[in-house]
Design an enzyme around this catalytic site. Structure first.
Site, short mmCIF file in Angstrom:
data_model
loop_
_atom_site.label_atom_id
_atom_site.label_comp_id
_atom_site.label_asym_id
_atom_site.label_seq_id
_atom_site.Cartn_x
_atom_site.Cartn_y
_atom_site.Cartn_z
N GLU A 258 0.85 -1.20 0.00
CA GLU A 258 0.00 0.00 0.00
C GLU A 258 0.88 1.24 0.00
O GLU A 258 2.01 1.18 0.48
CB GLU A 258 -0.83 0.06 1.30
CG GLU A 258 -1.80 -1.06 1.47
CD GLU A 258 -2.38 -1.05 2.89
OE1 GLU A 258 -2.31 -0.02 3.59
OE2 GLU A 258 -2.90 -2.11 3.28
N LYS B 245 2.37 4.57 1.48
CA LYS B 245 2.50 5.12 2.83
C LYS B 245 2.19 6.61 2.74
O LYS B 245 3.00 7.39 2.24
CB LYS B 245 3.91 4.88 3.34
CG LYS B 245 4.13 5.30 4.75
CD LYS B 245 5.42 4.68 5.26
CE LYS B 245 5.99 5.32 6.50
NZ LYS B 245 5.46 6.53 7.00
N ASP C 187 1.62 10.36 3.59
CA ASP C 187 2.26 11.28 4.53
C ASP C 187 1.22 12.26 5.06
O ASP C 187 1.06 13.35 4.54
CB ASP C 187 3.38 12.03 3.79
CG ASP C 187 4.48 12.42 4.74
OD1 ASP C 187 4.39 12.07 5.94
OD2 ASP C 187 5.43 13.08 4.29
N TYR D 275 -7.20 2.26 6.18
CA TYR D 275 -6.49 1.02 5.86
C TYR D 275 -6.46 -0.03 6.96
O TYR D 275 -5.88 -1.10 6.77
CB TYR D 275 -5.05 1.34 5.44
CG TYR D 275 -4.29 2.19 6.45
CD1 TYR D 275 -4.11 3.54 6.22
CD2 TYR D 275 -3.77 1.64 7.62
CE1 TYR D 275 -3.44 4.33 7.13
CE2 TYR D 275 -3.09 2.42 8.53
CZ TYR D 275 -2.92 3.77 8.28
OH TYR D 275 -2.27 4.55 9.19
N LYS E 277 10.89 2.77 2.72
CA LYS E 277 11.01 4.23 2.54
C LYS E 277 11.67 4.56 1.20
O LYS E 277 12.67 3.94 0.83
CB LYS E 277 11.84 4.83 3.67
CG LYS E 277 11.25 4.60 5.04
CD LYS E 277 10.21 5.61 5.38
CE LYS E 277 10.86 6.89 5.82
NZ LYS E 277 10.09 7.62 6.82
N CYS F 253 13.16 47.93 -3.78
CA CYS F 253 12.76 46.87 -4.71
C CYS F 253 13.94 46.47 -5.61
O CYS F 253 14.64 47.34 -6.13
CB CYS F 253 11.60 47.37 -5.55
SG CYS F 253 11.23 46.28 -6.93
N CYS G 231 13.08 48.04 -9.32
CA CYS G 231 12.96 49.48 -9.60
C CYS G 231 13.65 50.37 -8.58
O CYS G 231 13.69 51.59 -8.73
CB CYS G 231 11.49 49.86 -9.71
SG CYS G 231 10.64 49.75 -8.12
N CYS H 218 6.53 46.00 -3.05
CA CYS H 218 6.98 47.13 -3.84
C CYS H 218 5.70 47.78 -4.32
O CYS H 218 4.88 47.12 -4.97
CB CYS H 218 7.81 46.66 -5.03
SG CYS H 218 8.03 47.99 -6.23
N CYS I 111 7.22 49.80 -11.59
CA CYS I 111 8.32 48.84 -11.41
C CYS I 111 8.27 47.84 -12.57
O CYS I 111 7.24 47.20 -12.78
CB CYS I 111 8.13 48.14 -10.07
SG CYS I 111 9.14 46.69 -9.86
S1 IVH Z 1 0.02 0.55 8.78
C1 IVH Z 1 -0.15 -1.82 12.43
N1 IVH Z 1 -0.47 1.59 6.43
O1 IVH Z 1 2.85 5.58 8.58
C2 IVH Z 1 -0.43 -0.75 11.47
N2 IVH Z 1 0.49 2.98 8.08
O2 IVH Z 1 5.58 5.35 9.68
C3 IVH Z 1 0.66 0.22 11.32
N3 IVH Z 1 0.85 5.28 7.36
O3 IVH Z 1 2.00 5.45 11.98
C4 IVH Z 1 0.40 1.25 10.32
N4 IVH Z 1 0.06 5.05 5.32
O4 IVH Z 1 0.43 6.77 10.43
C5 IVH Z 1 0.01 1.81 7.66
N5 IVH Z 1 -0.97 2.38 4.32
C6 IVH Z 1 -0.51 2.60 5.54
C7 IVH Z 1 -0.04 3.85 5.95
C8 IVH Z 1 0.47 4.00 7.22
C9 IVH Z 1 0.58 5.89 6.19
C10 IVH Z 1 1.49 5.94 8.50
C11 IVH Z 1 0.88 5.59 9.84
C12 IVH Z 1 2.03 5.04 10.65
C13 IVH Z 1 3.21 5.60 9.94
C14 IVH Z 1 4.44 4.74 10.21
#
Ligand code: IVH
Length: 692
Positions: free
Chosen positions: A112, A114, A116, A239, A328, A422, A425, A440, A445
């Site tokens: 999935e 991740k 942010d 999720y 990551k 500025c 100008c 400005c 300008c």
């Molecule tokens: S699973 C046991 N799935 O990433 C479940 N986390 O760096 C643990 N996050 O604290 C989390 N997308 O806030 C999971 N598809 C995803 C996610 C996800 C973002 C965040 C979540 C977690 C952090 C860990």
């Protein structure tokens, strides 16, 4: 008489259309039709307040600011994830867990994105959203229910009835009676594009901008006023099932995602299941290059063992479950040397400091410039020239400087002194009380002149097609355009001189044709009304609506230029800052010269009388309207003229005083604001009916 079952049906209908719009992004009715349903619901609730329940679509907004957040104990720990940096690291994780339990050898994996954002926990009792919390320390979070309610992709009731047959190709195989107690987890976030638009708006208004989408989402949710949250374009992807009682839920991650989707939750469509770890890694890595195509920021992918019973039995290390790993992506934050700070000039004259950097690669792109937002930012972060600075580039967002690496200082770094004149100008720069930006204010300008001309010819202003940036720059450079009035004395030869190859639509288009088209567009703009001309001047704080108000109050620019702040304050919607801004603009010698020139070239439209003369009825007497989005047949000007011809007023922003919001396609944040204030919402058709 309205029956309760009609009310219940209506609520379901609205939940369904809300789901189509905000979760599936595939509405099946128009906004105006949706508003009609919502207004009908509001009407019924006004008659039968005792029928209202927590899941009513009208309860998304209107909650009062909280004094503080209560604490919420999570029903199970809200865990984090261990990180893997690259495929080798991920394989090492797999080996470790396989050593612990050989069933992992045959395991399937779900990959999935991740996201942010901000991790949130949503509680549903008997299918109704009753509480929402932040993650906090994983054991106890903060109760942000009222803020989360304003996020329209969060269902207030599950399942969202009616969606399965239409959404899923096959009918759902799940038992969609949700457990009596269901607690899910997801990530709330602000899409990157929305974040950029918000920052642009804040920057233009001279207000403080946000650093990144994550902070903006967190800031919007972890503050006490739900109205502010409502005005922020937040959304969520869910999720995980954290806890359930009184019902069965699936035991594999893949099915959890399908189940949550079938209940009406927004779930990522990027997730995939693999029966082999190498394929899972390949899929994960394929997203590294594509990460910018996602609407949200992501710092990696999550690889999860699909069998949740097995995953749970693997236990955890600290707060990190062994059953999943965060893969990551390479960081998009790097350090480099800040060589210099240069300032650019925006349309309104706003001055934006930019970092000149020692070129550095961030995520495959060489970065040499980054924004420093504003002068306060440089001072607050104590960013010095010569510093090693941390720079971030994410998605399409302009790279920005996060801050200095103080430990890397050699003592040779120089404190930055904000400019006092500025850069283009050399006129003194000014500061407006209450704003972070410096400006400005010299309309002559050159840097600003380019932006001014661009604004003058833009669609909501004089609407002169064909005057692109390159031609404008050339005309200014060659001295043919010294102010916007010069546009009206341009000769064919001037344009021919300025037309570069870049401005031609096709190589075949002869420059003569470009010049003719442009000259006729300039000629056509001579019949624009006074309101357009006022809007085109680019006076700070005067948008299209305000320009219309000024044009219907004053007979011409002479009269407007003589107005005192007190006169202007009599006009609804004009506050002290705008009044000052207008008086100030007309007091400047350069602008006076421009006005004189406009008059001498015959650009002197009349205004003033329209309101009274064209009055068709008094149906809207005492009512204030705000228009948002694109209306089916009316332009903004048409809608305004229509409302005024029936005695109503049109203002730019929604407030408690607004009587109606006139809603069109793709509305902006005004729609959310109006909803949160419980303001009546009408479409163009209803507006016309109201006038009868
Ligand atoms: S699973 C046991 N799935 O990433 C479940 N986390 O760096 C643990 N996050 O604290 C989390 N997308 O806030 C999971 N598809 C995803 C996610 C996800 C973002 C965040 C979540 C977690 C952090 C860990």
């Amino acid at each position: 008489m309205t029956t309760k079952s009609h009310y219940e049906e209506l609520k379901e209908k609205i939940h369904f259309h809300n789901y189509r719009y905000h979760v599936l992004d595939a509405p099946v009715i128009s906004d105006a039709e949706f508003d009609k349903l919502l207004n009908e619901l509001k009407r019924i609730e006004a008659e039968h307040p005792d029928w209202i329940t927590a899941d009513s679509p009208t309860r998304r907004a209107g909650a009062k600011p909280a004094e503080r957040f209560d604490k919420v104990r999570h029903p199970a720990p809200i865990l984090s994830l261990a990180n893997a940096f690259g495929a080798d690291d991920a394989r090492a994780w797999l080996e470790r867990v396989t050593r612990l339990d050989d069933r992992v050898e045959k395991a399937k994996f779900v990959v999935e994105p991740k996201i942010d954002g901000l991790s949130v926990v949503l509680h549903y009792r008997d299918g109704i959203f009753v509480q929402g919390a932040t993650r906090g320390d994983g054991e106890v979070g903060e109760d942000i229910t009222q803020n989360l309610r304003t996020i329209r992709s969060i269902p207030l009731r599950i399942p969202v009835k009616g969606q399965t047959s239409k959404v899923e190709k096959k009918p759902s195989t799940f038992d969609l009676r949700p457990p009596t107690n269901l607690v899910v987890r997801g990530e709330a976030f602000m899409p990157v594009k929305e974040f950029e638009a918000l920052n642009r708006k804040l920057e233009e208004a001279g207000e403080k901008t946000y650093q990144n989408p994550r902070n903006t989402a967190a800031g919007s949710l972890r503050q006490l006023d739900p109205e502010l949250t409502a005005s922020r374009p937040l959304t969520i992807l869910v999720y995980q099932i954290v806890h359930s009682e009184g019902g069965k839920v699936p035991t594999s991650q893949w099915e959890i995602l399908e189940y949550l989707k079938a209940l009406g939750f927004p779930v990522t469509d990027v997730a995939k299941r693999f029966d082999n770890f190498d394929k899972a890694i390949a899929y994960t890595e394929s997203w590294e290059k594509k990460r910018d195509s996602l609407s949200y920021e992501t710092d990696g992918m999550v690889i999860k063992i699909d069998d949740l019973t097995l995953a749970a039995e693997l236990g955890f290390v600290g707060k990190d479950p062994r059953g999943a790993i965060a893969f990551k992506f390479p960081a998009r934050e790097v350090t480099t040397k800040l060589l210099d700070i240069r300032v650019s000039v925006g349309r309104t004259g706003v001055l934006i400091p930019n970092a000149v950097l020692e070129p550095v690669e961030i995520g495959g792109v060489i970065v040499e410039r980054a924004t420093l937002h504003n002068f306060d930012y440089i001072a607050e972060k104590d960013i010095r020239i010569g510093d090693r600075v941390l720079v971030k580039r994410a998605g399409e967002v302009i790279p920005y400087v996060i801050g200095p690496v103080v430990d890397a200082r050699t003592g040779k770094e120089k404190k930055y002194k904000p400019i006092t004149t500025c850069p283009s100008c050399r006129q003194p720069v000014e500061h407006i009380e209450g704003e972070v930006a410096w400006y400005c204010v010299n309309a002559a300008c050159p840097a600003q002149l380019v932006r001014n001309v661009e604004h003058f010819v833009s669609r909501g202003a004089m609407d002169i097609n064909g005057l692109g940036t390159k031609i404008v720059e050339k005309l200014i450079e060659t001295g043919k355009v010294k102010d916007v009035a010069d546009i009206y004395t341009l000769a064919r030869a001037d344009i021919l001189d300025a037309v570069t190859k870049k401005d031609r639509k096709t190589d075949k288009e002869p420059p003569g044709k470009i010049a003719e088209n442009l000259l006729s567009a300039i000629e056509a703009s001579r019949s624009q009304p006074l309101s357009r001309l006022i809007a085109a001047l680019g006076i700070h704080g005067v948008g299209e609506v305000m320009a219309g108000d000024l044009a219907s109050t004053f007979p011409d620019l002479d009269a407007l230029s003589k107005a005192k702040a007190d006169d202007l304050l009599q006009i609804e919607g004009v506050g002290p800052n705008t009044a000052e801004g207008i008086v100030d603009w007309f007091s400047r010698p350069f602008n006076q010269k421009v006005l004189k020139k406009l008059k001498s070239v015959g650009m002197w439209p009349k205004g003033g009388k329209s309101k009274v003369e064209s009055r068709k009825s008094n149906a809207f007497e005492g009512l204030t309207f705000v228009v948002t989005g694109t209306l089916p047949t009316f332009s903004r000007d048409d809608a305004k003229a229509f409302i005024e011809s029936h005695g109503g007023k049109v203002t730019d922003s929604v407030s408690k005083k607004t009587s109606y919001l006139v809603l069109g396609e793709s509305p902006g944040s005004k729609f959310d604001k109006a909803n949160s204030l419980g303001i009546k919402i009408v479409g163009e058709e209803e507006l016309k009916k109201l006038a009868k």
